[in-house]
Design a protein around this motif. Structure first.
Motif, PDB file in Angstrom:
ATOM      1  N   ASP A  21      -5.898  -9.263 -19.667  1.00 50.47           N
ATOM      2  CA  ASP A  21      -5.711  -9.323 -18.218  1.00 50.47           C
ATOM      3  C   ASP A  21      -4.672 -10.382 -17.872  1.00 50.47           C
ATOM      4  OD1 ASP A  21      -7.595  -7.365 -17.816  1.00 50.47           O
ATOM      5  OD2 ASP A  21      -9.255  -8.777 -17.522  1.00 50.47           O
ATOM      6  N   ALA A  22      -3.859 -10.084 -16.855  1.00 50.58           N
ATOM      7  CA  ALA A  22      -2.822 -11.021 -16.432  1.00 50.58           C
ATOM      8  C   ALA A  22      -2.675 -10.974 -14.917  1.00 50.58           C
ATOM      9  CB  ALA A  22      -1.495 -10.688 -17.108  1.00 50.58           C
ATOM     10  N   ARG A  23      -2.120 -12.045 -14.357  1.00 46.69           N
ATOM     11  CA  ARG A  23      -1.840 -12.136 -12.921  1.00 46.69           C
ATOM     12  C   ARG A  23      -0.344 -12.253 -12.729  1.00 46.69           C
ATOM     13  NH1 ARG A  23      -2.803 -15.975 -10.163  1.00 46.69           N
ATOM     14  NH2 ARG A  23      -4.000 -15.378  -8.304  1.00 46.69           N
ATOM     15  N   ILE A  24       0.193 -11.435 -11.848  1.00 48.78           N
ATOM     16  CA  ILE A  24       1.610 -11.535 -11.491  1.00 48.78           C
ATOM     17  C   ILE A  24       1.687 -12.021 -10.054  1.00 48.78           C
ATOM     18  CG2 ILE A  24       3.775 -10.280 -11.180  1.00 48.78           C
ATOM     19  CD1 ILE A  24       2.807  -8.320 -13.325  1.00 48.78           C
ATOM     20  N   ALA A  25       2.079 -13.266  -9.869  1.00 52.84           N
ATOM     21  CA  ALA A  25       2.170 -13.829  -8.529  1.00 52.84           C
ATOM     22  C   ALA A  25       3.163 -13.022  -7.692  1.00 52.84           C
ATOM     23  CB  ALA A  25       2.604 -15.289  -8.603  1.00 52.84           C
ATOM     24  N   ALA A  26       2.766 -12.679  -6.474  1.00 53.67           N
ATOM     25  CA  ALA A  26       3.630 -11.851  -5.625  1.00 53.67           C
ATOM     26  C   ALA A  26       3.308 -12.041  -4.156  1.00 53.67           C
ATOM     27  CB  ALA A  26       3.480 -10.377  -6.002  1.00 53.67           C
ATOM     28  N   ASP A  27       4.359 -12.116  -3.341  1.00 57.09           N
ATOM     29  CA  ASP A  27       4.190 -12.148  -1.890  1.00 57.09           C
ATOM     30  C   ASP A  27       4.030 -10.733  -1.345  1.00 57.09           C
ATOM     31  OD1 ASP A  27       4.737 -15.059  -1.644  1.00 57.09           O
ATOM     32  OD2 ASP A  27       6.712 -14.448  -2.376  1.00 57.09           O
ATOM     33  N   LYS A  28       4.703  -9.784  -2.003  1.00 54.97           N
ATOM     34  CA  LYS A  28       4.593  -8.374  -1.643  1.00 54.97           C
ATOM     35  C   LYS A  28       4.401  -7.561  -2.913  1.00 54.97           C
ATOM     36  CE  LYS A  28       5.298  -8.771   2.842  1.00 54.97           C
ATOM     37  NZ  LYS A  28       4.244  -8.449   3.827  1.00 54.97           N
ATOM     38  N   ILE A  29       3.538  -6.548  -2.823  1.00 54.65           N
ATOM     39  CA  ILE A  29       3.312  -5.640  -3.952  1.00 54.65           C
ATOM     40  C   ILE A  29       3.710  -4.242  -3.515  1.00 54.65           C
ATOM     41  CG2 ILE A  29       1.597  -4.655  -5.501  1.00 54.65           C
ATOM     42  CD1 ILE A  29      -0.009  -7.270  -5.143  1.00 54.65           C
ATOM     43  N   LEU A  30       4.777  -3.763  -4.093  1.00 59.17           N
ATOM     44  CA  LEU A  30       5.327  -2.449  -3.751  1.00 59.17           C
ATOM     45  C   LEU A  30       4.733  -1.396  -4.665  1.00 59.17           C
ATOM     46  CD1 LEU A  30       7.443  -0.575  -2.363  1.00 59.17           C
ATOM     47  CD2 LEU A  30       9.068  -1.332  -4.126  1.00 59.17           C
ATOM     48  N   VAL A  31       4.034  -0.421  -4.101  1.00 55.05           N
ATOM     49  CA  VAL A  31       3.421   0.645  -4.888  1.00 55.05           C
ATOM     50  C   VAL A  31       4.266   1.911  -4.762  1.00 55.05           C
ATOM     51  CG1 VAL A  31       1.378   2.086  -5.234  1.00 55.05           C
ATOM     52  CG2 VAL A  31       1.114  -0.326  -4.607  1.00 55.05           C
ATOM     53  N   THR A  32       4.854   2.317  -5.875  1.00 51.92           N
ATOM     54  CA  THR A  32       5.690   3.530  -5.893  1.00 51.92           C
ATOM     55  C   THR A  32       5.320   4.349  -7.135  1.00 51.92           C
ATOM     56  OG1 THR A  32       7.438   2.349  -7.087  1.00 51.92           O
ATOM     57  CG2 THR A  32       7.600   2.421  -4.687  1.00 51.92           C
ATOM     58  N   VAL A  33       4.184   5.003  -7.053  1.00 52.61           N
ATOM     59  CA  VAL A  33       3.687   5.773  -8.195  1.00 52.61           C
ATOM     60  C   VAL A  33       3.790   7.278  -7.954  1.00 52.61           C
ATOM     61  CG1 VAL A  33       2.167   3.960  -9.029  1.00 52.61           C
ATOM     62  CG2 VAL A  33       1.320   5.554  -7.301  1.00 52.61           C
ATOM     63  N   GLY A  34       4.653   7.673  -7.047  1.00 56.21           N
ATOM     64  CA  GLY A  34       4.848   9.093  -6.797  1.00 56.21           C
ATOM     65  C   GLY A  34       4.572   9.476  -5.356  1.00 56.21           C
ATOM     66  N   ARG A  35       4.774  10.749  -5.072  1.00 56.17           N
ATOM     67  CA  ARG A  35       4.559  11.271  -3.724  1.00 56.17           C
ATOM     68  C   ARG A  35       3.661  12.499  -3.801  1.00 56.17           C
ATOM     69  NH1 ARG A  35       7.648   9.096   0.116  1.00 56.17           N
ATOM     70  NH2 ARG A  35       7.418  10.877   1.500  1.00 56.17           N
ATOM     71  N   LYS A  36       2.937  12.764  -2.727  1.00 51.62           N
ATOM     72  CA  LYS A  36       2.028  13.902  -2.687  1.00 51.62           C
ATOM     73  C   LYS A  36       2.373  14.784  -1.492  1.00 51.62           C
ATOM     74  CE  LYS A  36      -1.327  11.261   0.039  1.00 51.62           C
ATOM     75  NZ  LYS A  36      -2.712  10.758   0.136  1.00 51.62           N
ATOM     76  N   PRO A  37       2.146  16.094  -1.596  1.00 53.34           N
ATOM     77  CA  PRO A  37       2.464  16.990  -0.478  1.00 53.34           C
ATOM     78  C   PRO A  37       1.555  16.723   0.709  1.00 53.34           C
ATOM     79  CG  PRO A  37       1.194  18.153  -2.140  1.00 53.34           C
ATOM     80  CD  PRO A  37       1.541  16.813  -2.735  1.00 53.34           C
ATOM     81  N   VAL A  38       2.104  16.839   1.908  1.00 53.47           N
ATOM     82  CA  VAL A  38       1.311  16.676   3.125  1.00 53.47           C
ATOM     83  C   VAL A  38       0.717  18.036   3.485  1.00 53.47           C
ATOM     84  CG1 VAL A  38       1.319  16.002   5.555  1.00 53.47           C
ATOM     85  CG2 VAL A  38       2.746  14.766   3.915  1.00 53.47           C
ATOM     86  N   THR A  39      -0.502  18.267   3.016  1.00 51.46           N
ATOM     87  CA  THR A  39      -1.170  19.550   3.257  1.00 51.46           C
ATOM     88  C   THR A  39      -2.426  19.405   4.102  1.00 51.46           C
ATOM     89  OG1 THR A  39      -2.326  19.297   1.144  1.00 51.46           O
ATOM     90  CG2 THR A  39      -0.305  20.604   1.132  1.00 51.46           C
ATOM     91  N   GLU A  40      -2.786  18.187   4.460  1.00 50.40           N
ATOM     92  CA  GLU A  40      -3.997  17.953   5.249  1.00 50.40           C
ATOM     93  C   GLU A  40      -3.648  17.692   6.702  1.00 50.40           C
ATOM     94  OE1 GLU A  40      -6.167  14.795   3.449  1.00 50.40           O
ATOM     95  OE2 GLU A  40      -6.567  15.894   1.590  1.00 50.40           O
ATOM     96  N   GLY A  41      -4.557  18.103   7.573  1.00 52.70           N
ATOM     97  CA  GLY A  41      -4.378  17.868   8.999  1.00 52.70           C
ATOM     98  C   GLY A  41      -3.643  18.964   9.734  1.00 52.70           C
ATOM     99  N   TRP A  42      -3.186  19.977   8.999  1.00 49.39           N
ATOM    100  CA  TRP A  42      -2.438  21.080   9.610  1.00 49.39           C
ATOM    101  C   TRP A  42      -3.303  22.321   9.804  1.00 49.39           C
ATOM    102  CZ3 TRP A  42       2.297  19.647  11.197  1.00 49.39           C
ATOM    103  CH2 TRP A  42       2.902  18.567  10.548  1.00 49.39           C
ATOM    104  N   GLY A  43      -4.569  22.249   9.435  1.00 50.55           N
ATOM    105  CA  GLY A  43      -5.445  23.406   9.563  1.00 50.55           C
ATOM    106  C   GLY A  43      -5.132  24.481   8.559  1.00 50.55           C
TER     107      GLY A  43
END
Length: 465
Positions: A259-281
């Motif tokens: 286990d390790a700690r990476i000091a950060a003021d901001k943590i950018l999460v960019t692990v992919g994108r998903k289709p927007v299929t919810e909320g459209w009925g």
């Protein structure tokens, strides 16, 4: 409750949706487009365009910083530079705003009616749109679903506070002192490089054995070298585990299981994108799915008559220009034209430093098809124009069949090679052979000469190496 009828209803005004609507309007199709946000979608508002604006700003700042440090090989020296990121972001927002207005103007010019609000299917021909002035029902003969995609959120690193997606990263008013990027794909590296050039201490955490894993190692090697030169720490084979109790560090499991700690003021999460299929009925119309995506055929038709789907919601590659081409095709089909999807290749560009371009098959992919291949590679170290731009690290590579020299794929890595993607795509679309590229006169001095030289190399007689 207001009701309107039309021949074509487009849901989503991203690159695919607005191109579809504009082309349909040009062809005289009565068209309505529905968009809950601003026209242009993710690409224009919080993706392609704003990220390239910040990439350019970071490049300019880095150049001046080198000059101030006496490290410019051009012999230029200046006073110490300062960066007002708020002003940079305001400049970026101005570009986005002008393009928003441009898209809206083009839709109006084509006679397309725009409805602002969130659409929900009632059935395969009817949607209800919640607008600022109430609910509006739209009935259409044909419907195009162009709802796009959204960043994937990790359950153990939900967005909020110091944990941000690319959307928030492109709107920061200050450069974070320490940035940790979870995900070493093109989005993480593009944004990570921007902030590294602006002075942030950047660490990239990637679970796979190497970053930019969708590209071959030979192609990405100059990018990895440049990341090291910028001081970006890349940790591969590591898994993000969550946020520290104080919210000031990313918790990581290193490749050796510690286990390790990476000091950060901001943590950018960019692990992919998903289709927007919810909320459209979409559950009201019961479309066939391909995993998380809407299943389509070669004409972007879904499993329901009269309903089409285009762009990111239909799967990979999630590229704006793919969505645009699909949108144009669907508009012409709705207008009664005979069209099909017969594209040979779709260019993909990674705007890292240096940039990456791929079109068609890599050498490994071509070999997997069976049969012998020829590969020609020309380094920018032997290209005069690249040398004058101090960007000679990189190359152009051409992959072709050995028997008839038909070009199967083209790749490049180097400064500004994104501008060569059109020539690469055209060559594959036209069914070019090595002799066609080699026999075309390329202007001198340009980086494009590397394309001709790579073809000559594959033929066995490169002139400049």
């Amino acid at each position: 409750m207001k009701e309107i009828s039309c021949k074509l209803l487009v849901i989503g005004a991203g690159p695919g949706g607005y191109v579809c609507a504009i082309r349909a309007g040009q062809l005289g199709v009565d068209t309505v487009i529905v968009e809950a946000g601003k026209p242009g979608g993710t690409c224009l508002n919080v993706g392609c365009i704003p990220s390239k604006a910040l990439i350019h700003a970071a490049e300019e700042f880095e150049k001046v910083a080198q000059m101030a440090g006496g490290n410019s090989p051009l012999g230029i020296s200046v006073a110490a530079p300062a960066l007002d990121l708020g002003k940079t972001v305001a400049w970026k927002d101005g570009i986005v705003s002008r393009l928003n207005s441009g898209v809206a103007g083009l839709l109006k010019k084509a006679g397309v009616k725009t409805v602002h609000g969130w659409a929900t299917f009632r059935d395969g021909k009817t949607v209800a749109v919640e607008t600022e002035t109430g609910s509006q029902v739209i009935r259409a003969e044909a419907v195009v679903i162009a709802t796009g995609s959204a960043p994937v959120e990790l359950p153990f690193l939900p967005f909020g506070g110091p944990v941000i997606s690319s959307t928030e990263a492109l709107a920061l008013k200050e450069v974070p002192r320490r940035l940790a990027a979870v995900g070493g794909g093109y989005i993480g590296l593009e944004i990570g490089t921007v902030f590294a050039k602006m002075g942030a201490a950047v660490t990239v955490v990637e679970a796979l054995p190497r970053v930019l894993a969708q590209y071959d190692a030979e192609l990405t090697r100059p990018v990895v070298k440049r990341l090291a030169a910028l001081g970006v720490e890349v940790i591969t084979g590591a898994k993000a585990k969550g946020l520290s109790t104080k919210g000031d560090a990313l918790l990581v499991e290193t490749p050796d299981g510690k286990d390790a700690r990476i000091a950060a003021d901001k943590i950018l999460v960019t692990v992919g994108r998903k289709p927007v299929t919810e909320g459209w009925g979409l559950d009201q119309i019961d479309l066939d799915m391909a995993g998380r995506f809407i299943r389509i055929d070669e004409q972007c038709r879904t499993s329901m008559r009269g309903i089409f789907a285009i762009g990111d919601v239909t799967g990979e590659p999630m590229l704006a220009h793919r969505a645009m081409a699909q949108g144009e095709m669907v508009a012409e089909i709705v207008a009664g034209h005979k069209r099909g999807w017969d594209k040979r290749a779709i260019p993909a560009v990674c705007f890292t430093d240096p940039e990456l371009v791929t079109v068609g098959l890599s050498p490994e992919e071509a070999k997997a098809l069976g049969g012998e291949i020829k590969v020609g590679m020309f380094p920018f170290a032997a290209n005069g124009r690249a040398m004058t731009r101090i960007g000679e690290d990189g190359f152009v590579r051409v992959v072709a069949r050995a028997d008839n020299h038909l070009v199967l794929g083209i790749q490049a890595v180097g400064q500004s090679v994104s501008e060569l993607s059109t020539a690469f795509g055209l060559a594959l679309e036209m069914g070019a052979r090595l002799e066609d590229i080699a026999g075309t006169i390329h202007a001198h001095p340009t980086q494009g000469e590397g394309f001709q030289e790579a073809a000559l190399k594959a033929l066995g007689h490169a002139l400049h190496i």
